[in-house]
Each structure stands twice: as structure tokens, then as C-alpha cells.
Design a protein around this motif. Structure first.
Motif, short mmCIF file in Angstrom:
data_model
loop_
_atom_site.label_atom_id
_atom_site.label_comp_id
_atom_site.label_asym_id
_atom_site.label_seq_id
_atom_site.Cartn_x
_atom_site.Cartn_y
_atom_site.Cartn_z
N PHE A 224 0.58 -1.19 0.09
CA PHE A 224 0.01 0.16 -0.36
C PHE A 224 0.88 1.06 -0.02
N MET A 225 0.32 2.57 -1.04
CA MET A 225 1.32 3.63 -1.22
C MET A 225 0.58 4.50 -0.15
N ARG A 226 2.03 4.49 0.82
CA ARG A 226 1.36 5.74 2.04
C ARG A 226 0.97 7.87 1.26
N LEU A 227 0.17 8.48 1.60
CA LEU A 227 0.61 9.47 1.16
C LEU A 227 1.54 9.62 1.32
N ASP A 228 2.77 10.68 0.64
CA ASP A 228 4.38 11.23 0.26
C ASP A 228 4.14 12.60 -0.82
N ARG A 229 3.52 13.44 0.15
CA ARG A 229 3.54 15.00 -0.37
C ARG A 229 4.48 15.12 -1.75
N LYS A 230 6.23 14.67 -1.36
CA LYS A 230 7.42 15.45 -2.05
C LYS A 230 7.09 14.61 -3.18
N ALA A 231 6.28 12.89 -3.03
CA ALA A 231 6.67 12.21 -4.31
C ALA A 231 5.23 11.51 -4.95
N ALA A 232 4.37 12.82 -4.71
CA ALA A 232 3.03 12.63 -5.30
C ALA A 232 3.22 12.34 -6.22
N GLY A 233 1.87 11.17 -7.10
CA GLY A 233 1.69 10.91 -8.31
C GLY A 233 1.73 11.30 -9.08
N ASN A 234 0.90 12.91 -9.22
CA ASN A 234 0.37 14.19 -10.07
C ASN A 234 0.84 15.02 -8.98
N PRO A 235 2.14 15.56 -8.91
CA PRO A 235 2.44 17.01 -8.34
C PRO A 235 1.50 18.02 -8.49
N ILE A 236 0.72 18.07 -9.35
CA ILE A 236 -0.44 19.38 -9.38
C ILE A 236 -2.03 19.17 -8.44
N THR A 237 -1.67 17.99 -8.26
CA THR A 237 -3.08 17.56 -6.99
C THR A 237 -1.95 16.90 -5.52
N ASN A 238 -1.40 18.31 -4.78
CA ASN A 238 -0.92 18.38 -4.17
C ASN A 238 -0.61 19.83 -3.52
N GLY A 239 -0.06 19.27 -2.29
CA GLY A 239 0.22 20.98 -1.05
C GLY A 239 1.26 21.44 -1.09
N TYR A 240 0.91 22.83 -1.16
CA TYR A 240 2.38 23.70 -1.32
C TYR A 240 2.74 24.62 -0.38
N ARG A 241 3.97 25.12 0.28
CA ARG A 241 3.81 26.00 1.65
C ARG A 241 4.55 27.33 1.19
N THR A 242 3.28 28.68 1.11
CA THR A 242 3.66 30.02 0.86
C THR A 242 4.94 30.57 1.31
N GLY A 243 5.77 31.16 1.00
CA GLY A 243 7.15 32.19 1.61
C GLY A 243 6.23 32.53 2.67
N ASP A 244 5.41 32.52 3.01
CA ASP A 244 4.70 32.98 4.65
C ASP A 244 4.11 31.71 5.11
#
Length: 400
Positions: A224-244
Motif C-alpha cells: 500500500f502506498m501511503r501519502l507522500d507529498r514529496k513524491a505525489a503521483g500527480n504533482p499538481i494535486t498536492n499541497g505547497y508551502r508559500t513564502g509566508d
């Protein structure tokens, strides 16, 4: 406007949040929900209010699952209390309970007991583990029966990490939605066929339903593939940290449809035809590198700056909001999702509305949660009791 459940009466013999919150939803939609409490009250009333440590705010553990109801205190171990309950049930459409089978049998309020005085009543049971099997007599809260047992805690635990703790009442409230919906279906069935239903909803089943795709697919994958943001299967369905230091989510499931437009928003036209990122297949193959590139891009601007750049973007995205943010969110205000409740003492507060609205009218709690036993006399008088009968029941200890 008549509320959808106006004229429906519910007798609720339940405690804590899961099943009572279903009663609260029904009350919001117009049902007369009579909450039967022991003389000591629903134990939820004594739960420490860790969600509001101020001295002047509402207790969410009381208000969320009990708003809009009428409270009647009855000692169901007392023959007079039990007989009073059955008389109230005789005039009700729904009997709603969270009591375990052993206690229902002991108090003689199981389905056959109630149906003896109310043959057409819809009898609804909420449980932790289901009405059958070796754990049918076992108590359960949502943290155990749903969060831990459905696979959700497993799903959200990173490799080698610790499982996250469930937000308060997370599955209780999903389960309450399920119960309320099931009651509506049962009322519809009775209206069409004349046949009352027995309804069972368990937290375990509610939790499993929320993870149905993972559970169904589990026997057919090796690992089973657990969630891994840094290796998202679709990088543009993912979360990203902003500059602030804030976060936002992209939800671009049709990745190739939105890739070029997104690159324009990001001011990175060089990425549109980049050989490592030009389509969904190569972005998947190079997903770690793609996420790294996007991480750097999103870190270059604040969330407010990204809001401006995403204005008019045709794909779906959203910032991560705090609970306080929701109190100021324009969509929340426009749709009446946090209506104000009068506390009767000049300090109104807000409650989340039920997640269903009818005929263009915002659904909302009608009153705050009742005080313990606040409506005992009123409800009994409506049911045909005389004052001397009520006094006699109180002297017998049937009313607490």
C-alpha cells in the motif's frame, strides 16, 4: 416556509456525540426531538471543554450535538420512568438510541418493547461495531471504532512515523449525517408502504465507507502506498508551502488540461514543454523533481500574492484555512454556514449549520442546547399527563 421535517417527532435515548448529533440535524430541519436524559444528565455534559477554555463561550461538546432539542429527565430504571418513556414513544415517529443491547434489554426499551406501544415507529440504533458479531455488545467511540479500525489512522501514518490523533468528533459527525439520512429514507419508505424500519448505523462502517477506494483495492496491490507529498503521483494535486509559511492545495486531476495554464500563473512558461514535465506521464516519472521545482516556486511568494495570481484560474485550488479563518470566509457568510445563535444572556455565538439546505433557505439551528430537564413538564403535559401525575412521578423518583 415549513421545514422539511416539521411534524416529525423523535424520542432520543442516547449519549455523547455520534447518535445525539443525528438528533440535532433532525431538529435543525424541523423535527421535534425530545432528548431523554437520566437525572444525572448525558455524560457529555460533564466532558471538559478543551475546545473553548474561555469562561464566556459555548461548550461545543454540548451545543453541537444537542441544539434545538427539548430535554426531559427520566430514570429508566424506575418503572414510572420507563412507562413515561413508552408513553412518549407512543406518539413519536422515530426512536433513536445509542444504548448497547444489554442495557436496552435491561431497561426493556429494545425494539419489541417500543413497538408494543408504537407499532409504526422507526427504531434506530447507532453503535460502534455493528449490531451483529462478537463485538455487538462492546462499546465504542469514534477514535477506536472508526479512526483506528477503519484504516484511517494507518492511511495517514507516514512510514516510520506516529499515527495522527483524530480531530474531536470527526467520525461522530460523519456518522450523524449517515443516521439522519437513513431516518429520512425510512420515513419515505413508511410513507410509501406503511412499513416501519429498523435502522442500524455503526461507526466502523462509516469509517470504512470514507476509505472505500483504499479498502476495495487493498487485496490487489503488493504494498500500500501511503501519502507522500514529496513524491505525489500527480504533482499538481498536492499541497505547497508559500513564502509566508502558509499552505495551499492544487487539485488539478486533469493534469494535462491545466498544466500550461498553471505554468502561466506560476510565471514559469519554461516548464510547459520541459521534457521532464511536459505531460502527466513524464511528470509522474519525475515526480520528486517536479515537486521540488514547484516547492521553490510557491515559496517565492506569500499566500496573498498567490491569491492575486490565481484569480481567474480555471482549475481548482484552495488555501489551507484555520478555524478562525472560517468565521470570516465570504462563502461561509454568503451561504449561512455559521449562523448566530442567541444564548439568552446577551452573548450570541455561532454554530455550524447542517450540511443540507432546502428551497433556497439556509438551514440553521433553531435554539441552543437545552438545560438538563428543561422541558420535562412541558413535554409531559403535551403527552396528556396531569399535574398531579407529574408530581407523583417526581415523588417516585421517576423524573429524577
Amino acid at each position: 416556509m415549513n421545514l422539511p421535517l416539521q411534524g416529525i417527532r423523535v424520542v432520543e435515548v442516547a449519549a455523547w456525540t455520534f447518535v445525539p448529533a443525528a438528533g440535532a440535524l433532525l431538529a435543525d430541519l424541523g423535527a421535534d426531538v425530545i432528548k431523554i436524559e437520566p437525572p444525572t444528565g448525558d455524560p457529555q455534559r460533564g466532558l471538559a471543554n478543551m475546545l473553548n477554555l474561555s469562561s464566556n463561550g459555548p461548550n461545543p461538546f454540548t451545543e453541537v450535538p444537542n441544539r434545538g432539542k427539548r430535554s426531559v429527565t427520566l430514570d429508566l430504571t424506575n418503572p414510572g420512568g420507563r412507562e413515561t418513556l413508552l408513553k412518549l414513544a407512543g406518539n413519536a415517529d422515530v426512536f433513536l438510541t445509542s444504548y448497547l443491547p444489554q442495557l436496552r434489554r435491561k431497561l426493556r426499551i429494545d425494539v419489541d418493547d417500543v413497538r408494543a406501544v408504537a407499532p409504526g415507529i422507526i427504531y434506530v440504533r447507532g453503535s460502534g461495531w455493528g449490531s451483529e458479531g462478537p463485538m455487538a455488545e462492546t462499546g465504542g467511540y469514534d477514535l477506536a471504532s472508526a479512526w483506528a479500525s477503519s484504516g484511517m489512522a494507518y492511511r495517514l501514518t507516514p512510514p516510520g512515523g506516529e499515527p495522527p490523533f483524530q480531530p474531536p468528533a470527526y467520525y461522530d459527525l460523519q456518522g450523524a449525517n449517515t443516521i439522519a439520512g437513513a431516518i429520512a429514507v425510512a420515513l419515505f419508505k413508511r410513507e410509501r408502504t406503511g412499513e416501519p424500519s429498523e435502522v442500524d448505523v455503526s461507526l466502523l462502517n462509516v469509517g470504512m465507507w470514507s476509505l472505500a477506494p483504499d479498502i476495495v483495492g487493498a487485496p490487489y496491490v503488493d504494498d500500500f502506498m501511503r501519502l507522500d507529498r514529496k513524491a505525489a503521483g500527480n504533482p499538481i494535486t498536492n499541497g505547497y508551502r508559500t513564502g509566508d509559511g502558509r499552505w495551499l492545495y492544487l487539485v488539478l486531476l486533469q493534469a494535462d488540461r491545466f498544466w500550461a495554464e498553471l505554468c502561466g500563473v506560476l510565471d514559469r512558461p519554461d516548464l510547459v514543454d520541459h521534457p521532464k514535465f511536459a505531460n502527466a506521464m513524464v511528470r509522474f516519472e519525475n515526480r520528486v523533481e517536479c515537486v521540488e521545482v514547484l516547492d521553490a516556486v510557491f515559496a517565492s511568494r506569500t499566500l496573498d500574492q498567490w491569491r492575486e495570481r490565481f484569480h481567474g484560474f480555471s482549475g481548482v485550488w484552495a488555501p489551507v484555512l484555520s478555524f478562525v479563518d472560517l468565521h470570516e470566509h465570504e462563502q461561509v457568510a454568503a451561504n449561512g454556514y455559521l449562523p448566530e445563535i442567541d444564548d439568552g444572556a446577551g452573548s450570541p455565538f455561532r454554530l455550524v449549520s447542517p450540511p443540507m439546505h432546502f428551497d433556497g433557505v439556509h438551514s440553521a439551528p433553531r435554539t441552543r442546547a437545552p438545560e438538563l430537564g428543561q422541558h420535562t413538564e412541558d413535554v409531559l403535559l403535551e403527552a396528556g399527563f396531569e399535574w398531579d401525575e407529574i408530581s407523583a412521578l417526581r415523588e417516585q423518583g421517576a423524573l429524577g
